[in-house]
Design an enzyme around this catalytic site. Structure first.
Site, mmCIF file in Angstrom:
data_model
loop_
_atom_site.group_PDB
_atom_site.id
_atom_site.type_symbol
_atom_site.label_atom_id
_atom_site.label_comp_id
_atom_site.label_asym_id
_atom_site.label_seq_id
_atom_site.Cartn_x
_atom_site.Cartn_y
_atom_site.Cartn_z
ATOM 1 N N GLY A 31 64.398 120.162 -48.438
ATOM 2 C CA GLY A 31 63.050 119.625 -48.591
ATOM 3 C C GLY A 31 62.225 120.456 -49.559
ATOM 4 O O GLY A 31 62.772 121.226 -50.347
ATOM 5 N N ALA A 32 60.898 120.281 -49.474
ATOM 6 C CA ALA A 32 59.984 120.888 -50.453
ATOM 7 C C ALA A 32 60.469 120.508 -51.857
ATOM 8 O O ALA A 32 60.710 121.362 -52.715
ATOM 9 C CB ALA A 32 59.879 122.397 -50.272
ATOM 10 N N GLY A 36 63.454 119.196 -59.938
ATOM 11 C CA GLY A 36 64.860 119.613 -59.988
ATOM 12 C C GLY A 36 65.679 118.771 -59.013
ATOM 13 O O GLY A 36 66.755 118.263 -59.342
ATOM 14 N N HIS A 37 65.161 118.584 -57.790
ATOM 15 C CA HIS A 37 65.860 117.755 -56.800
ATOM 16 C C HIS A 37 65.960 116.314 -57.293
ATOM 17 O O HIS A 37 66.980 115.648 -57.121
ATOM 18 C CB HIS A 37 65.110 117.752 -55.459
ATOM 19 C CG HIS A 37 65.081 119.083 -54.777
ATOM 20 N ND1 HIS A 37 63.936 119.838 -54.653
ATOM 21 C CD2 HIS A 37 66.063 119.796 -54.171
ATOM 22 C CE1 HIS A 37 64.201 120.949 -54.000
ATOM 23 N NE2 HIS A 37 65.487 120.955 -53.692
ATOM 24 N N LYS A 151 71.028 126.107 -60.465
ATOM 25 C CA LYS A 151 70.180 127.280 -60.224
ATOM 26 C C LYS A 151 70.802 128.180 -59.158
ATOM 27 O O LYS A 151 70.764 129.392 -59.260
ATOM 28 C CB LYS A 151 68.758 126.891 -59.815
ATOM 29 C CG LYS A 151 67.854 128.116 -59.822
ATOM 30 C CD LYS A 151 66.436 127.784 -59.584
ATOM 31 C CE LYS A 151 66.167 127.589 -58.128
ATOM 32 N NZ LYS A 151 66.341 128.828 -57.315
ATOM 33 N N ASP A 152 71.403 127.543 -58.144
ATOM 34 C CA ASP A 152 72.107 128.315 -57.115
ATOM 35 C C ASP A 152 73.590 128.386 -57.513
ATOM 36 O O ASP A 152 74.454 127.811 -56.860
ATOM 37 C CB ASP A 152 71.923 127.660 -55.757
ATOM 38 C CG ASP A 152 70.478 127.707 -55.316
ATOM 39 O OD1 ASP A 152 69.985 128.804 -55.038
ATOM 40 O OD2 ASP A 152 69.831 126.654 -55.303
ATOM 41 N N GLN A 155 76.051 129.527 -54.978
ATOM 42 C CA GLN A 155 76.168 128.537 -53.892
ATOM 43 C C GLN A 155 77.160 127.441 -54.282
ATOM 44 O O GLN A 155 77.991 127.026 -53.467
ATOM 45 C CB GLN A 155 74.788 127.933 -53.608
ATOM 46 C CG GLN A 155 74.826 126.698 -52.717
ATOM 47 C CD GLN A 155 73.452 126.291 -52.215
ATOM 48 O OE1 GLN A 155 72.940 126.901 -51.287
ATOM 49 N NE2 GLN A 155 72.850 125.271 -52.791
ATOM 50 N N SER A 187 61.825 125.678 -58.351
ATOM 51 C CA SER A 187 62.313 126.133 -57.050
ATOM 52 C C SER A 187 61.255 125.832 -55.995
ATOM 53 O O SER A 187 60.050 125.899 -56.279
ATOM 54 C CB SER A 187 62.548 127.650 -57.093
ATOM 55 O OG SER A 187 62.644 128.159 -55.777
ATOM 56 N N ARG A 189 60.502 127.664 -53.757
ATOM 57 C CA ARG A 189 59.795 128.913 -53.446
ATOM 58 C C ARG A 189 58.656 129.212 -54.418
ATOM 59 O O ARG A 189 57.839 130.101 -54.153
ATOM 60 C CB ARG A 189 60.778 130.093 -53.466
ATOM 61 C CG ARG A 189 61.799 130.017 -52.354
ATOM 62 C CD ARG A 189 62.853 131.093 -52.481
ATOM 63 N NE ARG A 189 63.999 130.779 -51.660
ATOM 64 C CZ ARG A 189 64.124 131.110 -50.378
ATOM 65 N NH1 ARG A 189 63.172 131.782 -49.778
ATOM 66 N NH2 ARG A 189 65.191 130.769 -49.703
HETATM 67 O O1 PAF Z 1 70.362 124.601 -51.758
HETATM 68 C C1 PAF Z 1 69.867 124.261 -50.659
HETATM 69 O O2 PAF Z 1 68.790 123.693 -50.581
HETATM 70 C C2 PAF Z 1 70.629 124.586 -49.384
HETATM 71 O O3 PAF Z 1 71.290 125.800 -49.487
HETATM 72 C C3 PAF Z 1 71.601 123.480 -48.962
HETATM 73 C C4 PAF Z 1 72.716 123.282 -49.971
HETATM 74 C C5 PAF Z 1 70.828 122.168 -48.791
HETATM 75 C C6 PAF Z 1 72.242 123.835 -47.615
HETATM 76 O O4 PAF Z 1 71.289 124.014 -46.617
#
Ligand code: PAF
Length: 282
Positions: A31-32, A36-37, A151-152, A155, A187, A189
């Site tokens: 969320g938030a 980018g999303h 960006k991650d 991850q 981000s 954040r």
């Molecule tokens: O990148 C994120 O927002 C989180 O790490 C994810 C992939 C949704 C997992 O909680």
């Protein structure tokens, strides 16, 4: 746009699409949402017929309880953004839905040595938590493709390793970083940055861009030293790491001739920890 809070309602909805042979994409988020999303949703539309976005602030990936508590949760704003983006369904479960009280809580998989480097060194256990929830989301949606932001960077690598570990038939697509006009990577954040922090935050993209622009002119060591020197004497900015690394292993690059090279940085700006990266060569 349909909204689901339980796995069973979601899977009931998805069954008919699956039976028709439709391709399904998941965009996992906490969320938030920002542009980018939304770029992940838009790119997902090129890969799949039906897009499910999940919104779940996953407690098992937070190493600092204060960080979890202050994580922004502007749900009305998120839903409006998703509606406008053409997203088909939102999965927003409560904690108990994803972590039932009677569940065996143990989760540990081998994510390779890269789990313990960079972010993994600063946030112990973080990638176990991330891969745990992403596997649960994958089990709930059974998508053909899943979208994650570059960006991650670490991850995405950890999720690819998890997918390989379980041999899941899911394509992981990495979407380019979306930046503000002045270069700051978008981000969730960033809303915590004060006006001064916001100005100081540009040091991340500037130092990465320096490496990209000067890659042919200097040695790896010189490039890293120069990039790190950007962080000296900025009040309120604390560099955690700046590295030029191999994009497959995240080990520090040994030679400029390696195939997959990426510059990665993490720094605390005010009280907000930011990460960013730029791919030098893939
Ligand atoms: O990148 C994120 O927002 C989180 O790490 C994810 C992939 C949704 C997992 O909680």
């Amino acid at each position: 746009m349909e909204i689901f809070t339980t796995k069973s309602a979601l899977s009931g909805y998805l069954t008919s699409f699956k039976n028709e042979g439709k391709k399904i994409a998941i965009v996992p988020t906490m969320g938030a949402l920002h542009n980018g999303h939304i770029s992940l949703i838009k790119l997902a539309q090129e890969y799949a017929d039906l897009i499910i976005c999940s919104i779940f602030v996953n407690p098992t990936q937070f190493t600092d309880p204060k960080d979890l508590e202050k994580y922004p949760r502007p749900i009305e704003h998120d839903l409006a953004m998703l509606q406008a983006s053409g997203c088909n369904g939102v999965f927003m479960p409560e904690i108990d839905e994803m972590y039932p009280k009677n569940e065996d809580k143990k989760w540990h998989i081998d994510l390779g040595n890269a789990e313990f480097l960079l972010e993994g060194a600063f946030r112990k256990g973080h990638y176990q938590g991330v891969t745990q929830i992403v596997k649960k989301l994958f089990d709930a949606v059974k998508p053909d493709v899943a979208m994650f932001g570059q960006k991650d960077f670490q991850q995405v690598l950890m999720i690819k390793n998890m997918v390989a570990h379980f041999k899941l038939p899911i394509s992981i697509i990495t979407c380019p970083i979306i930046r503000e006009e002045d270069g700051l990577a978008m981000s969730s954040r960033n809303i915590h940055l004060s006006a001064t922090d916001r100005e100081n935050s540009l040091v991340l993209s500037k130092s990465l861009q320096y490496v990209i622009d000067n890659f042919d002119n200097f040695s790896l060591e010189e490039l890293e030293n120069k990039a790190k020197s950007y962080y000296l004497n900025i009040d309120g900015v604390e560099l955690d790491y700046f590295t030029i690394a191999n994009g497959d292993t995240l080990e520090a690059a040994k030679s400029k001739d390696e195939n997959n090279l990426v510059a990665l940085v993490a720094a605390k700006v005010g009280s907000t920890r930011l990460i960013d990266n730029m791919i030098i060569r893939q």
